[in-house]
Motif scaffolding. Structure first.
Motif, PDB file in Angstrom:
ATOM      1  N   GLY A  84       0.900  -1.446  -0.003  1.00  0.00           N
ATOM      2  CA  GLY A  84      -0.033   0.058  -0.151  1.00  0.00           C
ATOM      3  C   GLY A  84       1.216   1.155   0.131  1.00  0.00           C
ATOM      4  O   GLY A  84       1.871   1.496  -0.530  1.00  0.00           O
ATOM      5  N   THR A  85       0.147   2.411   0.697  1.00  0.00           N
ATOM      6  CA  THR A  85       0.746   3.592   0.574  1.00  0.00           C
ATOM      7  C   THR A  85       1.156   4.174   2.141  1.00  0.00           C
ATOM      8  O   THR A  85       0.021   3.339   3.211  1.00  0.00           O
ATOM      9  CB  THR A  85       0.411   5.144  -0.076  1.00  0.00           C
ATOM     10  OG1 THR A  85      -0.957   4.873  -0.261  1.00  0.00           O
ATOM     11  CG2 THR A  85       0.937   4.437  -1.682  1.00  0.00           C
ATOM     12  N   GLY A  86       1.620   4.981   2.685  1.00  0.00           N
ATOM     13  CA  GLY A  86       1.940   5.131   3.682  1.00  0.00           C
ATOM     14  C   GLY A  86       1.995   6.850   3.867  1.00  0.00           C
ATOM     15  O   GLY A  86       2.405   7.619   2.312  1.00  0.00           O
ATOM     16  N   LEU A  87       1.861   7.503   5.005  1.00  0.00           N
ATOM     17  CA  LEU A  87       2.784   9.102   5.667  1.00  0.00           C
ATOM     18  C   LEU A  87       3.728   9.017   6.061  1.00  0.00           C
ATOM     19  O   LEU A  87       3.626   8.010   6.890  1.00  0.00           O
ATOM     20  CB  LEU A  87       2.045   9.921   5.877  1.00  0.00           C
ATOM     21  CG  LEU A  87       0.734  10.654   4.645  1.00  0.00           C
ATOM     22  CD1 LEU A  87      -0.439  11.498   5.100  1.00  0.00           C
ATOM     23  CD2 LEU A  87       1.468  10.906   3.053  1.00  0.00           C
ATOM     24  N   ALA A 106       6.386  12.891   3.848  1.00  0.00           N
ATOM     25  CA  ALA A 106       6.306  12.684   2.090  1.00  0.00           C
ATOM     26  C   ALA A 106       5.675  11.271   2.432  1.00  0.00           C
ATOM     27  O   ALA A 106       5.531  10.949   3.316  1.00  0.00           O
ATOM     28  CB  ALA A 106       7.648  12.236   2.283  1.00  0.00           C
ATOM     29  N   PRO A 107       5.449  11.388   1.358  1.00  0.00           N
ATOM     30  CA  PRO A 107       4.403  10.065   0.572  1.00  0.00           C
ATOM     31  C   PRO A 107       5.555   8.482   0.660  1.00  0.00           C
ATOM     32  O   PRO A 107       6.202   8.716   0.695  1.00  0.00           O
ATOM     33  CB  PRO A 107       3.652  10.040  -0.106  1.00  0.00           C
ATOM     34  CG  PRO A 107       4.744  10.958  -1.041  1.00  0.00           C
ATOM     35  CD  PRO A 107       5.459  11.772   0.231  1.00  0.00           C
ATOM     36  N   VAL A 137      10.347   9.596  13.762  1.00  0.00           N
ATOM     37  CA  VAL A 137      10.149   9.575  11.803  1.00  0.00           C
ATOM     38  C   VAL A 137       9.292   8.593  12.405  1.00  0.00           C
ATOM     39  O   VAL A 137       9.071   7.309  12.724  1.00  0.00           O
ATOM     40  CB  VAL A 137      11.579   8.557  11.272  1.00  0.00           C
ATOM     41  CG1 VAL A 137      11.143   8.299   9.756  1.00  0.00           C
ATOM     42  CG2 VAL A 137      12.527   9.355  11.301  1.00  0.00           C
ATOM     43  N   TRP A 138       8.206   8.789  12.073  1.00  0.00           N
ATOM     44  CA  TRP A 138       6.260   8.115  12.201  1.00  0.00           C
ATOM     45  C   TRP A 138       6.351   7.734  10.821  1.00  0.00           C
ATOM     46  O   TRP A 138       5.775   8.519  10.503  1.00  0.00           O
ATOM     47  CB  TRP A 138       5.783   8.384  13.475  1.00  0.00           C
ATOM     48  CG  TRP A 138       5.305  10.271  13.400  1.00  0.00           C
ATOM     49  CD1 TRP A 138       5.993  10.722  13.460  1.00  0.00           C
ATOM     50  CD2 TRP A 138       4.253  10.293  12.919  1.00  0.00           C
ATOM     51  NE1 TRP A 138       5.126  11.852  13.526  1.00  0.00           N
ATOM     52  CE2 TRP A 138       3.898  11.650  13.331  1.00  0.00           C
ATOM     53  CE3 TRP A 138       2.541   9.339  12.862  1.00  0.00           C
ATOM     54  CZ2 TRP A 138       2.319  11.956  12.910  1.00  0.00           C
ATOM     55  CZ3 TRP A 138       1.823   9.747  12.597  1.00  0.00           C
ATOM     56  CH2 TRP A 138       1.558  11.180  12.438  1.00  0.00           C
ATOM     57  N   THR A 139       5.487   6.806  11.056  1.00  0.00           N
ATOM     58  CA  THR A 139       4.243   7.079   9.282  1.00  0.00           C
ATOM     59  C   THR A 139       2.778   6.260   9.973  1.00  0.00           C
ATOM     60  O   THR A 139       2.336   5.720  10.883  1.00  0.00           O
ATOM     61  CB  THR A 139       4.706   5.789   9.051  1.00  0.00           C
ATOM     62  OG1 THR A 139       4.852   4.213   9.481  1.00  0.00           O
ATOM     63  CG2 THR A 139       6.491   5.587   8.110  1.00  0.00           C
TER      64      THR A 139
END
Length: 180
Positions: A84-87, A106-107, A137-139
């Motif tokens: 998938g995708t995340g930020l 950032a994506p 740094v968190w997603t």
């Protein structure tokens, strides 16, 4: 880079040495369902507040800024997500305000991408007593998260960090100038 602490998520494999170079030696963290109540209350450096619901990974990177007297920082992060995708959000601990400050986002996709976040006014992010810099740094996954117990499949993902680095500069203009 001196050390890492996993604030949210589950360590799959890797350690502090995994993020010191862009070499496909990954720090891999599996996301964990998170609500604002999972925050640390006071929001200190090792107990940040979460302002949203969703699948989250969160790593605190402890670094040092040498030489002293830097006026600019450059945070570099090379990462990707397993599906998938995340930020991705990058924050620095502000020693003057005693809180995290967002320095960039950032994506994230399925392939490694190197992101660079220049930061001016470095003195507020460097602990003057020991030159320590705290990088968070968190997603967060995009879409479809369901809390445990609702009978829906989990939407966890794995984030793969290949590089998390801190550049220290005496002049903001030096950040993107080529080396002689």
């Amino acid at each position: 880079i001196d050390d890492i602490t996993i604030l949210r998520g589950n360590l799959v494999y890797g350690n502090v040495f995994s993020i010191k170079a862009s070499d496909d030696n990954y720090l891999v963290i599996e996301s964990e369902y998170t609500t604002p109540s999972h925050g640390g209350g006071g929001g200190g450096p090792e107990a940040p507040q979460y302002i949203t619901f969703g699948e989250v990974t969160d790593v605190l990177v402890t670094a040092h800024a040498r030489p002293p007297g830097a006026s600019a920082l450059l945070v570099e992060v090379e990462s990707h997500v397993s599906s998938g995708t995340g930020l991705m959000f990058v924050e620095l601990w502000d020693w003057d305000w005693n809180r995290y400050t967002l320095v960039g986002f950032a994506p994230l996709f399925g392939a490694d991408v190197l992101f660079q976040f220049p930061v001016d006014g470095a003195a507020r992010y460097i602990n003057q007593s020991d030159q320590r810099v705290l990088i968070r740094v968190w997603t967060l996954s995009l879409g479809g998260n369901s809390p445990p117990g609702f009978g829906l499949p989990p939407n966890s993902y794995r984030v793969h960090h290949d590089l998390i680095n801190l550049g220290v500069f005496e002049d903001f203009g030096d950040i993107f100038e080529p080396n002689p």
